[in-house]
Design a protein around this motif. Structure first.
Motif, PDB file in Angstrom:
ATOM      1  N   ASP A   1       1.023  -1.295   0.303  1.00 30.51           N
ATOM      2  CA  ASP A   1      -0.307  -0.012  -0.436  1.00 30.51           C
ATOM      3  C   ASP A   1       0.571   1.435   0.254  1.00 30.51           C
ATOM      4  N   ALA A   2       1.800   0.574  -0.858  1.00 23.45           N
ATOM      5  CA  ALA A   2       2.923   2.552  -0.633  1.00 23.45           C
ATOM      6  C   ALA A   2       2.753   4.231  -1.455  1.00 23.45           C
ATOM      7  N   PRO A   3       1.459   3.531  -2.399  1.00 24.08           N
ATOM      8  CA  PRO A   3       1.176   4.530  -2.987  1.00 24.08           C
ATOM      9  C   PRO A   3      -0.209   5.232  -2.028  1.00 24.08           C
ATOM     10  N   VAL A   4      -0.914   4.323  -0.962  1.00 21.30           N
ATOM     11  CA  VAL A   4      -1.969   5.173  -0.568  1.00 21.30           C
ATOM     12  C   VAL A   4      -1.204   5.636   0.721  1.00 21.30           C
ATOM     13  N   THR A   5      -0.084   4.943   1.228  1.00 16.92           N
ATOM     14  CA  THR A   5       0.607   5.930   1.697  1.00 16.92           C
ATOM     15  C   THR A   5       1.064   7.808   2.015  1.00 16.92           C
ATOM     16  N   LEU A   6       1.658   7.384   0.643  1.00 23.10           N
ATOM     17  CA  LEU A   6       2.571   7.795  -0.455  1.00 23.10           C
ATOM     18  C   LEU A   6       1.454   9.793  -0.295  1.00 23.10           C
ATOM     19  N   ALA A   7       0.555   8.921  -0.734  1.00 22.82           N
ATOM     20  CA  ALA A   7      -1.055   9.973  -0.374  1.00 22.82           C
ATOM     21  C   ALA A   7      -1.541  10.845  -0.019  1.00 22.82           C
ATOM     22  N   GLU A   8      -1.323   9.770   1.234  1.00 23.36           N
ATOM     23  CA  GLU A   8      -2.090  10.095   2.500  1.00 23.36           C
ATOM     24  C   GLU A   8      -0.647  11.639   2.805  1.00 23.36           C
ATOM     25  N   ALA A   9       0.821  10.854   2.839  1.00 29.09           N
ATOM     26  CA  ALA A   9       1.379  12.222   3.582  1.00 29.09           C
ATOM     27  C   ALA A   9       1.456  13.286   2.774  1.00 29.09           C
ATOM     28  N   LEU A  10       1.470  12.874   1.162  1.00 28.83           N
ATOM     29  CA  LEU A  10       1.484  14.064   0.254  1.00 28.83           C
ATOM     30  C   LEU A  10       0.021  14.884   0.709  1.00 28.83           C
ATOM     31  N   VAL A  11      -1.452  14.903   1.087  1.00 29.27           N
ATOM     32  CA  VAL A  11      -2.437  15.493   1.289  1.00 29.27           C
ATOM     33  C   VAL A  11      -1.585  16.357   2.668  1.00 29.27           C
ATOM     34  N   ALA A  12      -1.706  15.389   3.484  1.00 31.15           N
ATOM     35  CA  ALA A  12      -0.517  16.033   4.860  1.00 31.15           C
ATOM     36  C   ALA A  12      -0.045  17.017   4.467  1.00 31.15           C
ATOM     37  N   LEU A  13       0.652  17.093   3.609  1.00 30.08           N
ATOM     38  CA  LEU A  13       1.837  17.721   3.201  1.00 30.08           C
ATOM     39  C   LEU A  13       0.736  19.246   2.835  1.00 30.08           C
ATOM     40  N   LEU A  14       0.190  19.586   1.946  1.00 25.87           N
ATOM     41  CA  LEU A  14      -0.527  20.586   1.463  1.00 25.87           C
ATOM     42  C   LEU A  14      -1.702  20.973   2.570  1.00 25.87           C
ATOM     43  N   GLY A  15      -2.400  19.859   3.660  1.00 23.79           N
ATOM     44  CA  GLY A  15      -2.356  20.034   4.824  1.00 23.79           C
ATOM     45  C   GLY A  15      -1.728  21.328   5.690  1.00 23.79           C
ATOM     46  N   THR A  16      -0.522  21.411   5.668  1.00 27.42           N
ATOM     47  CA  THR A  16       0.795  21.919   6.795  1.00 27.42           C
ATOM     48  C   THR A  16       0.550  23.602   5.460  1.00 27.42           C
ATOM     49  N   LEU A  17       0.860  23.303   4.108  1.00 25.49           N
ATOM     50  CA  LEU A  17       1.340  24.070   3.721  1.00 25.49           C
ATOM     51  C   LEU A  17      -0.161  25.663   3.757  1.00 25.49           C
ATOM     52  N   VAL A  18      -1.169  24.382   2.923  1.00 29.13           N
ATOM     53  CA  VAL A  18      -2.238  25.306   3.622  1.00 29.13           C
ATOM     54  C   VAL A  18      -2.287  26.996   4.485  1.00 29.13           C
ATOM     55  N   ILE A  19      -2.208  26.108   5.500  1.00 31.79           N
ATOM     56  CA  ILE A  19      -2.184  27.193   6.887  1.00 31.79           C
ATOM     57  C   ILE A  19      -1.612  28.075   7.336  1.00 31.79           C
ATOM     58  N   SER A  20      -1.047  28.722   6.310  1.00 27.70           N
ATOM     59  CA  SER A  20       0.298  29.687   6.208  1.00 27.70           C
ATOM     60  C   SER A  20      -0.009  30.788   4.552  1.00 27.70           C
ATOM     61  N   HIS A  21       0.226  31.843   4.887  1.00 28.52           N
ATOM     62  CA  HIS A  21      -0.094  33.166   3.533  1.00 28.52           C
ATOM     63  C   HIS A  21       1.076  31.801   2.418  1.00 28.52           C
ATOM     64  N   GLY A  22       2.448  32.114   2.304  1.00 28.17           N
ATOM     65  CA  GLY A  22       3.103  31.698   1.740  1.00 28.17           C
ATOM     66  C   GLY A  22       2.706  29.941   1.044  1.00 28.17           C
ATOM     67  N   GLY A  23       2.263  29.689   2.046  1.00 30.65           N
ATOM     68  CA  GLY A  23       2.369  27.863   1.878  1.00 30.65           C
ATOM     69  C   GLY A  23       0.745  28.129   0.846  1.00 30.65           C
ATOM     70  N   CYS A  24       0.165  29.021   0.686  1.00 30.65           N
ATOM     71  CA  CYS A  24      -1.497  29.390   0.166  1.00 30.65           C
ATOM     72  C   CYS A  24      -0.982  29.849  -1.044  1.00 30.65           C
ATOM     73  N   GLN A  25      -0.541  30.709  -0.832  1.00 30.23           N
ATOM     74  CA  GLN A  25      -0.058  31.192  -2.371  1.00 30.23           C
ATOM     75  C   GLN A  25       0.707  30.253  -3.320  1.00 30.23           C
ATOM     76  N   THR A  26       1.678  29.886  -2.505  1.00 29.16           N
ATOM     77  CA  THR A  26       2.456  28.640  -3.640  1.00 29.16           C
ATOM     78  C   THR A  26       1.091  28.080  -4.035  1.00 29.16           C
ATOM     79  N   LEU A  27       0.836  27.255  -3.319  1.00 26.90           N
ATOM     80  CA  LEU A  27      -0.295  26.075  -3.826  1.00 26.90           C
ATOM     81  C   LEU A  27      -1.646  26.560  -4.473  1.00 26.90           C
ATOM     82  N   ARG A  28      -1.552  28.386  -4.766  1.00 24.01           N
ATOM     83  CA  ARG A  28      -2.392  28.590  -5.955  1.00 24.01           C
ATOM     84  C   ARG A  28      -2.031  28.918  -6.846  1.00 24.01           C
TER      85      ARG A  28
END
Length: 115
Positions: A1-28
């Motif tokens: 289940d490596a792809p599922v674990t990787l996807a979970e980690a990536l979405v968790a990283l997005l969750g961390t980035l989206v809560i900061s102004h700079g991270g949100c700007q980058t994601l946009r």
């Protein structure tokens, strides 16, 4: 289940980035919405945690980036959410009906044994 674990980690990283102004700007700037929206169609029960986390990221992203809500609607995000909620509701009602019928059958069988 490596792809599922990787996807979970990536979405968790997005969750961390989206809560900061700079991270949100980058994601946009990297067009986060078109990447996450297809996850709303994913009905695999093993991916429910990933979908749930992605929805949370989308919610925060739209709170931080005012233009994101308009883009979300333009990309069909609202329709995807409504469809997903409708499917989830039907599934829950079907499961309830099945469980209720099974209980009725069990109760009838128990009642006939005692007679």
């Amino acid at each position: 289940d490596a792809p599922v674990t990787l996807a979970e980690a990536l979405v968790a990283l997005l969750g961390t980035l989206v809560i900061s102004h700079g991270g949100c700007q980058t994601l946009r700037d990297v067009s986060l919405l078109p990447v996450l929206l297809p996850l709303l169609r994913n009905r695999n029960p093993r991916h429910l945690h990933i979908v749930s986390h992605a929805v949370h990221v989308l919610e925060i992203f739209m709170d931080y980036a005012s233009a994101a809500a308009a883009a979300f609607r333009e990309l069909g995000g609202l329709d995807l959410v409504v469809d997903r909620l409708s499917q989830e509701t039907r599934d829950a009602l079907d499961e309830f009906e099945l469980t209720h019928k099974e209980r009725e059958t069990e109760e009838k069988e128990k009642g006939s044994v005692h007679l």
